[in-house]
Scaffold this motif. Structure first.
Motif, PDB file in Angstrom:
ATOM      1  N   ARG A 170       0.834  -1.207   0.000  1.00 60.06           N
ATOM      2  CA  ARG A 170       0.000   0.000   0.000  1.00 60.06           C
ATOM      3  C   ARG A 170       0.867   1.255   0.000  1.00 60.06           C
ATOM      4  O   ARG A 170       0.611   2.206  -0.748  1.00 60.06           O
ATOM      5  CB  ARG A 170      -0.929  -0.004   1.215  1.00 60.06           C
ATOM      6  N   ALA A 171       1.895   1.258   0.847  1.00 54.06           N
ATOM      7  CA  ALA A 171       2.771   2.430   0.931  1.00 54.06           C
ATOM      8  C   ALA A 171       3.472   2.683  -0.397  1.00 54.06           C
ATOM      9  O   ALA A 171       3.548   3.817  -0.874  1.00 54.06           O
ATOM     10  CB  ALA A 171       3.792   2.237   2.053  1.00 54.06           C
ATOM     11  N   ARG A 172       3.983   1.608  -1.001  1.00 60.17           N
ATOM     12  CA  ARG A 172       4.702   1.758  -2.268  1.00 60.17           C
ATOM     13  C   ARG A 172       3.766   2.225  -3.377  1.00 60.17           C
ATOM     14  O   ARG A 172       4.129   3.045  -4.216  1.00 60.17           O
ATOM     15  CB  ARG A 172       5.368   0.427  -2.617  1.00 60.17           C
ATOM     16  N   LEU A 198       1.069   4.080  -3.157  1.00 60.41           N
ATOM     17  CA  LEU A 198       0.749   5.498  -2.996  1.00 60.41           C
ATOM     18  C   LEU A 198       1.973   6.370  -3.259  1.00 60.41           C
ATOM     19  O   LEU A 198       1.873   7.397  -3.958  1.00 60.41           O
ATOM     20  CB  LEU A 198       0.211   5.735  -1.580  1.00 60.41           C
ATOM     21  N   GLU A 199       3.112   5.974  -2.739  1.00 60.93           N
ATOM     22  CA  GLU A 199       4.338   6.765  -2.924  1.00 60.93           C
ATOM     23  C   GLU A 199       4.702   6.893  -4.396  1.00 60.93           C
ATOM     24  O   GLU A 199       5.012   7.997  -4.878  1.00 60.93           O
ATOM     25  CB  GLU A 199       5.493   6.141  -2.145  1.00 60.93           C
ATOM     26  N   GLU A 200       4.672   5.783  -5.133  1.00 57.94           N
ATOM     27  CA  GLU A 200       5.055   5.822  -6.544  1.00 57.94           C
ATOM     28  C   GLU A 200       4.015   6.575  -7.367  1.00 57.94           C
ATOM     29  O   GLU A 200       4.356   7.273  -8.325  1.00 57.94           O
ATOM     30  CB  GLU A 200       5.277   4.410  -7.075  1.00 57.94           C
ATOM     31  N   CYS A 201       2.754   6.453  -6.985  1.00 59.25           N
ATOM     32  CA  CYS A 201       1.708   7.198  -7.671  1.00 59.25           C
ATOM     33  C   CYS A 201       1.935   8.697  -7.520  1.00 59.25           C
ATOM     34  O   CYS A 201       1.878   9.458  -8.495  1.00 59.25           O
ATOM     35  CB  CYS A 201       0.340   6.803  -7.119  1.00 59.25           C
ATOM     36  N   LEU A 202       2.212   9.134  -6.295  1.00 58.81           N
ATOM     37  CA  LEU A 202       2.430  10.557  -6.046  1.00 58.81           C
ATOM     38  C   LEU A 202       3.684  11.057  -6.752  1.00 58.81           C
ATOM     39  O   LEU A 202       3.725  12.189  -7.258  1.00 58.81           O
ATOM     40  CB  LEU A 202       2.530  10.803  -4.543  1.00 58.81           C
ATOM     41  N   ALA A 203       4.701  10.207  -6.805  1.00 57.79           N
ATOM     42  CA  ALA A 203       5.939  10.598  -7.479  1.00 57.79           C
ATOM     43  C   ALA A 203       5.711  10.799  -8.976  1.00 57.79           C
ATOM     44  O   ALA A 203       6.262  11.717  -9.589  1.00 57.79           O
ATOM     45  CB  ALA A 203       7.019   9.544  -7.243  1.00 57.79           C
ATOM     46  N   THR A 251      -7.284   3.878   1.640  1.00 56.72           N
ATOM     47  CA  THR A 251      -8.084   5.103   1.632  1.00 56.72           C
ATOM     48  C   THR A 251      -7.633   6.047   2.743  1.00 56.72           C
ATOM     49  O   THR A 251      -7.479   7.259   2.526  1.00 56.72           O
ATOM     50  CB  THR A 251      -9.579   4.771   1.804  1.00 56.72           C
ATOM     51  N   GLN A 252      -7.409   5.508   3.929  1.00 53.21           N
ATOM     52  CA  GLN A 252      -6.953   6.325   5.053  1.00 53.21           C
ATOM     53  C   GLN A 252      -5.652   7.049   4.706  1.00 53.21           C
ATOM     54  O   GLN A 252      -5.500   8.251   4.958  1.00 53.21           O
ATOM     55  CB  GLN A 252      -6.754   5.446   6.283  1.00 53.21           C
ATOM     56  N   ALA A 253      -4.722   6.316   4.095  1.00 49.81           N
ATOM     57  CA  ALA A 253      -3.433   6.908   3.737  1.00 49.81           C
ATOM     58  C   ALA A 253      -3.566   7.945   2.626  1.00 49.81           C
ATOM     59  O   ALA A 253      -2.816   8.928   2.579  1.00 49.81           O
ATOM     60  CB  ALA A 253      -2.460   5.803   3.314  1.00 49.81           C
ATOM     61  N   ALA A 254      -4.535   7.722   1.736  1.00 48.83           N
ATOM     62  CA  ALA A 254      -4.698   8.607   0.575  1.00 48.83           C
ATOM     63  C   ALA A 254      -5.494   9.871   0.894  1.00 48.83           C
ATOM     64  O   ALA A 254      -5.435  10.847   0.135  1.00 48.83           O
ATOM     65  CB  ALA A 254      -5.380   7.844  -0.565  1.00 48.83           C
TER      66      ALA A 254
END
Length: 268
Positions: free
Chosen positions: A69-71, A73-78, A121-124
């Motif tokens: 999940r972290a990866r 979101l992180e790669e999406c934002l990058a 969802t919480q992280a996003a």
């Protein structure tokens, strides 16, 4: 919502409904990142999506894990520089009698179909808030609306996801983030390949593209939910509410054939 220029993360986007949603959103001018566990499928999906004329990025990750999940979101934002739309589509199923389902299979469905979308969802949420015009799409199932025998756990977790969507929509109302729940019926996807249940048992499969097109229409109309299955599904939902015993009797008639047809239905 106008999808042009929107930045989108789609989990389970390498095949089936997720891939169809990616195609449909990109055709409307959205910028998309897809996730999936299977590297080969992701590569094929990326090539197919690029043919659409837009760039797409893929993240190999298992969103049932904290690292995945972290990866994602992180790669999406990058890649996208922000996030406007999260599509929680990744899912898994194991059909069969509850007493024949292993604890690992039950936990796998709970993790990927319910826990993963809630935690992602919480992280996003901070990034969706920053968008000012955010959207969360949770892909549930028609079985969340009408529980079917031999899908007890799957119905439970998808039903939980549906109520999560409803509650979160109300929690976020007026705050610049909308929540939409998609209820596909039987769909012609890799997830359904191991099921032998056909139209005679109420499992008439439609193309994933039709589900995606309906979702796009729902997004454009700011709908709360998109339910597939047409008038037949609508009547069953009404009957299940007003006279659930009638649905019980209908399933009782087909139960032996249905049990045999879905005995091997597994996509985890």
């Amino acid at each position: 919502m106008d999808l042009k220029g929107k930045r989108v993360l789609i989990t389970g986007g390498s095949s089936g409904i997720g891939l169809a949603i990616a195609h449909a959103m990109m055709s409307k001018g959205a910028h998309v990142v897809i996730t999936g566990r299977n590297g080969e499928r992701l590569t094929r999906a990326t090539k197919a999506l690029v043919v659409n004329g837009s760039d797409v990025a893929a993240v190999r990750a298992d969103v049932a894990t904290a690292d995945g999940r972290a990866r994602s979101l992180e790669e999406c934002l990058a890649v996208l520089g922000g996030l406007d739309i999260l599509v929680n589509n990744a899912g898994g199923v194991r059909a069969g009698r509850l007493e024949s389902t292993t604890e690992d299979e039950i936990r796998a469905m709970v993790e990927v179909d319910l826990v993963a979308p809630i935690l992602l969802t919480q992280a996003a949420l901070p990034h969706l808030r920053a968008s000012g015009d955010g959207l969360i799409v949770n892909v549930a199932s028609g079985i969340a609306l009408i529980g079917a025998p031999f899908y007890a756990t799957y119905a439970g977790v998808k039903g939980g996801l549906a109520r999560f969507s409803e509650a979160l929509r109300r929690e976020l109302k007026g705050e610049g983030i909308h929540v939409l729940t998609l209820y596909p019926g039987a769909t012609d996807t890799p997830m359904m390949q191991s099921s032998k249940a056909g139209p005679e048992l109420g499992f008439t499969r439609e193309p994933a593209e039709a589900v995606a097109e309906a979702l796009i229409e729902g997004i454009g109309a700011d709908a709360f939910e998109v339910i597939r299955g047409g008038e037949i599904r609508a009547k069953m939902i009404a009957t299940n509410r007003d006279n659930p015993a009638a649905i019980d009797e209908r399933f009782l008639i087909i139960k032996p054939a249905l049990e045999e047809a879905v005995r091997g239905h597994s996509a985890l």
